[in-house]
Design a protein around this motif. Structure first.
Motif, PDB file in Angstrom:
ATOM      1  N   LEU A  67       0.827  -1.198   0.000  1.00 22.79           N
ATOM      2  CA  LEU A  67       0.000   0.000   0.000  1.00 22.79           C
ATOM      3  C   LEU A  67       0.865   1.253   0.000  1.00 22.79           C
ATOM      4  O   LEU A  67       0.602   2.210  -0.741  1.00 22.79           O
ATOM      5  CB  LEU A  67      -0.923  -0.001   1.213  1.00 22.79           C
ATOM      6  CG  LEU A  67      -1.786   1.246   1.406  1.00 22.79           C
ATOM      7  CD1 LEU A  67      -2.699   1.458   0.199  1.00 22.79           C
ATOM      8  CD2 LEU A  67      -2.609   1.147   2.682  1.00 22.79           C
ATOM      9  N   ALA A  68       1.912   1.252   0.816  1.00 26.03           N
ATOM     10  CA  ALA A  68       2.783   2.418   0.906  1.00 26.03           C
ATOM     11  C   ALA A  68       3.467   2.697  -0.430  1.00 26.03           C
ATOM     12  O   ALA A  68       3.565   3.853  -0.863  1.00 26.03           O
ATOM     13  CB  ALA A  68       3.825   2.206   2.006  1.00 26.03           C
ATOM     14  N   ARG A  69       3.924   1.652  -1.085  1.00 29.74           N
ATOM     15  CA  ARG A  69       4.596   1.814  -2.373  1.00 29.74           C
ATOM     16  C   ARG A  69       3.644   2.402  -3.416  1.00 29.74           C
ATOM     17  O   ARG A  69       4.004   3.304  -4.178  1.00 29.74           O
ATOM     18  CB  ARG A  69       5.121   0.461  -2.863  1.00 29.74           C
ATOM     19  CG  ARG A  69       5.901   0.546  -4.183  1.00 29.74           C
ATOM     20  CD  ARG A  69       6.366  -0.814  -4.651  1.00 29.74           C
ATOM     21  NE  ARG A  69       5.243  -1.684  -4.987  1.00 29.74           N
ATOM     22  CZ  ARG A  69       4.936  -2.794  -4.333  1.00 29.74           C
ATOM     23  NH1 ARG A  69       5.648  -3.163  -3.274  1.00 29.74           N
ATOM     24  NH2 ARG A  69       3.910  -3.537  -4.710  1.00 29.74           N
ATOM     25  N   ASP A  70       2.413   1.910  -3.420  1.00 30.95           N
ATOM     26  CA  ASP A  70       1.447   2.352  -4.421  1.00 30.95           C
ATOM     27  C   ASP A  70       0.853   3.734  -4.125  1.00 30.95           C
ATOM     28  O   ASP A  70       0.251   4.352  -4.999  1.00 30.95           O
ATOM     29  CB  ASP A  70       0.304   1.328  -4.537  1.00 30.95           C
ATOM     30  CG  ASP A  70       0.778   0.005  -5.122  1.00 30.95           C
ATOM     31  OD1 ASP A  70       1.895  -0.024  -5.694  1.00 30.95           O
ATOM     32  OD2 ASP A  70       0.040  -0.988  -5.008  1.00 30.95           O
ATOM     33  N   THR A  71       0.979   4.190  -2.896  1.00 32.36           N
ATOM     34  CA  THR A  71       0.402   5.487  -2.533  1.00 32.36           C
ATOM     35  C   THR A  71       1.462   6.522  -2.184  1.00 32.36           C
ATOM     36  O   THR A  71       1.124   7.658  -1.851  1.00 32.36           O
ATOM     37  CB  THR A  71      -0.544   5.332  -1.322  1.00 32.36           C
ATOM     38  OG1 THR A  71       0.170   4.702  -0.251  1.00 32.36           O
ATOM     39  CG2 THR A  71      -1.760   4.487  -1.690  1.00 32.36           C
ATOM     40  N   GLY A  72       2.724   6.131  -2.216  1.00 32.77           N
ATOM     41  CA  GLY A  72       3.801   7.063  -1.908  1.00 32.77           C
ATOM     42  C   GLY A  72       3.905   7.403  -0.434  1.00 32.77           C
ATOM     43  O   GLY A  72       4.383   8.479  -0.065  1.00 32.77           O
ATOM     44  N   LEU A  73       3.477   6.481   0.433  1.00 33.28           N
ATOM     45  CA  LEU A  73       3.521   6.712   1.881  1.00 33.28           C
ATOM     46  C   LEU A  73       4.680   5.954   2.519  1.00 33.28           C
ATOM     47  O   LEU A  73       5.272   5.063   1.916  1.00 33.28           O
ATOM     48  CB  LEU A  73       2.202   6.284   2.523  1.00 33.28           C
ATOM     49  CG  LEU A  73       0.931   6.953   1.996  1.00 33.28           C
ATOM     50  CD1 LEU A  73      -0.299   6.387   2.703  1.00 33.28           C
ATOM     51  CD2 LEU A  73       0.997   8.466   2.171  1.00 33.28           C
ATOM     52  N   GLN A  74       4.975   6.306   3.748  1.00 34.36           N
ATOM     53  CA  GLN A  74       5.988   5.611   4.525  1.00 34.36           C
ATOM     54  C   GLN A  74       5.337   4.476   5.315  1.00 34.36           C
ATOM     55  O   GLN A  74       4.114   4.384   5.392  1.00 34.36           O
ATOM     56  CB  GLN A  74       6.674   6.594   5.481  1.00 34.36           C
ATOM     57  CG  GLN A  74       7.327   7.768   4.801  1.00 34.36           C
ATOM     58  CD  GLN A  74       7.824   8.809   5.791  1.00 34.36           C
ATOM     59  OE1 GLN A  74       7.639   8.675   6.995  1.00 34.36           O
ATOM     60  NE2 GLN A  74       8.452   9.856   5.271  1.00 34.36           N
ATOM     61  N   THR A  75       6.167   3.618   5.922  1.00 34.27           N
ATOM     62  CA  THR A  75       5.645   2.571   6.802  1.00 34.27           C
ATOM     63  C   THR A  75       6.302   2.694   8.175  1.00 34.27           C
ATOM     64  O   THR A  75       7.412   3.199   8.311  1.00 34.27           O
ATOM     65  CB  THR A  75       5.925   1.155   6.255  1.00 34.27           C
ATOM     66  OG1 THR A  75       7.339   0.973   6.101  1.00 34.27           O
ATOM     67  CG2 THR A  75       5.224   0.938   4.929  1.00 34.27           C
TER      68      THR A  75
END
Length: 331
Positions: free
Chosen positions: A287-295
């Motif tokens: 999800l982070a990769r596809d939305t440009g978010l961090q984890t």
């Protein structure tokens, strides 16, 4: 598995009024003097209740847990050895409906003093609050294709959320109720149990204040997590929990849910997708990769392992606070 029902020769149900709390106790009075080591033997179903029993019981109790470190508590299966351990306990502390295998074993054990933590505080339903918004939708988590092994539809009345220990104030209510239960089960050490309970409740009060102060001024009030276990915490501190569709951290979010979360992340200034330590971070990273978010980690504290961000309940909760403050943009 088939568990032989052990039926006590006498049965007595007592209800201890504790304000809004209650203790259900079966027959007899457990006494530490009856144990070979002189201690009250307590069996706790999983880590948060084990920690509570150890803190309140102190040197007067021997605490065992049914859920060993690293085991996902929802998936627990009871072994014959554990069934025997359970039936020999002086006191059992569990949270009904969180672990179906434990519920069954407790009901058939004939244990003299049984404390259901769910009766010591008020459970609430944290369900969906609109299209694309998931709080803790237990009914949905029990849909076909969900193989987490945890029937959330059976969690209490009307899909009540069992994750009360993640709210320090509710955890303190459970502590008070269990402290009273130990005083009743082992009156010879009641003063010590009362003292330990008061100390633990004070520490939980301080932790509650830390969370209130620490999350007072943030750039965002919304966080995304793979495991929707933080409904009580979010409600207590005025946050919005967004769970990825399905509670199983191993599963991929649906395209529709991914689209929803992308929109929510943009609208609510979300920076981070949280995952937990006892499950894979695959979904969060996808999800982070596809939305440009961090984890980052937001630990539901269902167990402590070497990978946990702390050695006990308080340390991990403070790590959760630190990670939330960073993700929400503390001002």
């Amino acid at each position: 598995m088939n568990v032989r029902r052990l039926i006590p020769t006498t049965a007595l149900a007592a209800t201890v009024a504790l304000g809004a709390t209650a203790l259900t106790a079966c027959s007899g009075t457990a006494g530490a003097a009856g144990s070979s080591d002189g201690k009250l033997h307590v069996t706790a179903s999983f880590y948060p209740l084990q920690f509570l029993a150890e803190q309140i019981g102190g040197d007067h109790v021997k605490v065992d847990t049914l859920t060993k470190p690293g085991v996902e508590p929802h998936d627990l299966e009871i072994t014959p050895k554990q069934t025997g351990q359970l039936s020999e306990s002086d006191v059992v502390l569990y949270l009904k409906s969180l672990q179906p295998a434990v519920d069954k074993a407790v009901a058939q054990s004939g244990v003299k003093n049984v404390v259901d933590a769910a009766t010591l505080t008020k459970l609430e339903a944290h369900g969906t609050s609109g299209e694309g918004h998931e709080g803790h939708d237990h009914a949905a988590e029990g849909e076909p294709g969900h193989d987490h092994g945890h029937d959330h539809a059976a969690e209490g009345e009307a899909g009540q959320d069992p994750h009360v220990w993640l709210d320090p104030a509710k955890y303190a209510e459970i502590a008070k109720g269990f402290g009273a239960a130990l005083e009743k089960a082992d009156p010879g050490h009641a003063a010590d149990y009362k003292k330990n309970t008061d100390e633990l409740v004070a520490k939980l009060g301080a932790l509650d204040t830390e969370f209130k102060d620490g999350l007072k001024n943030t750039a965002s009030r919304t966080f995304i997590t793979t495991h929707s276990a933080f409904g009580y915490l979010a409600e207590r501190y005025g946050l919005d929990q967004e769970g990825i569709s399905g509670v199983d951290p191993e599963s991929e979010p649906s395209p529709a849910r991914m689209k929803d979360l992308q929109a929510i992340a943009k609208k609510d200034n979300v920076t981070t997708v949280f995952f937990e330590t006892l499950a894979s971070d695959k979904t969060a990273k996808t999800l982070a990769r596809d939305t440009g978010l961090q984890t980052d980690v937001l630990d539901p504290l269902e167990g402590i392992t070497d990978t946990s961000q702390g050695a006990d309940y308080f340390e991990v909760m403070r790590s959760n606070l630190k990670n939330l403050r960073k993700a929400l943009g503390t001002k």
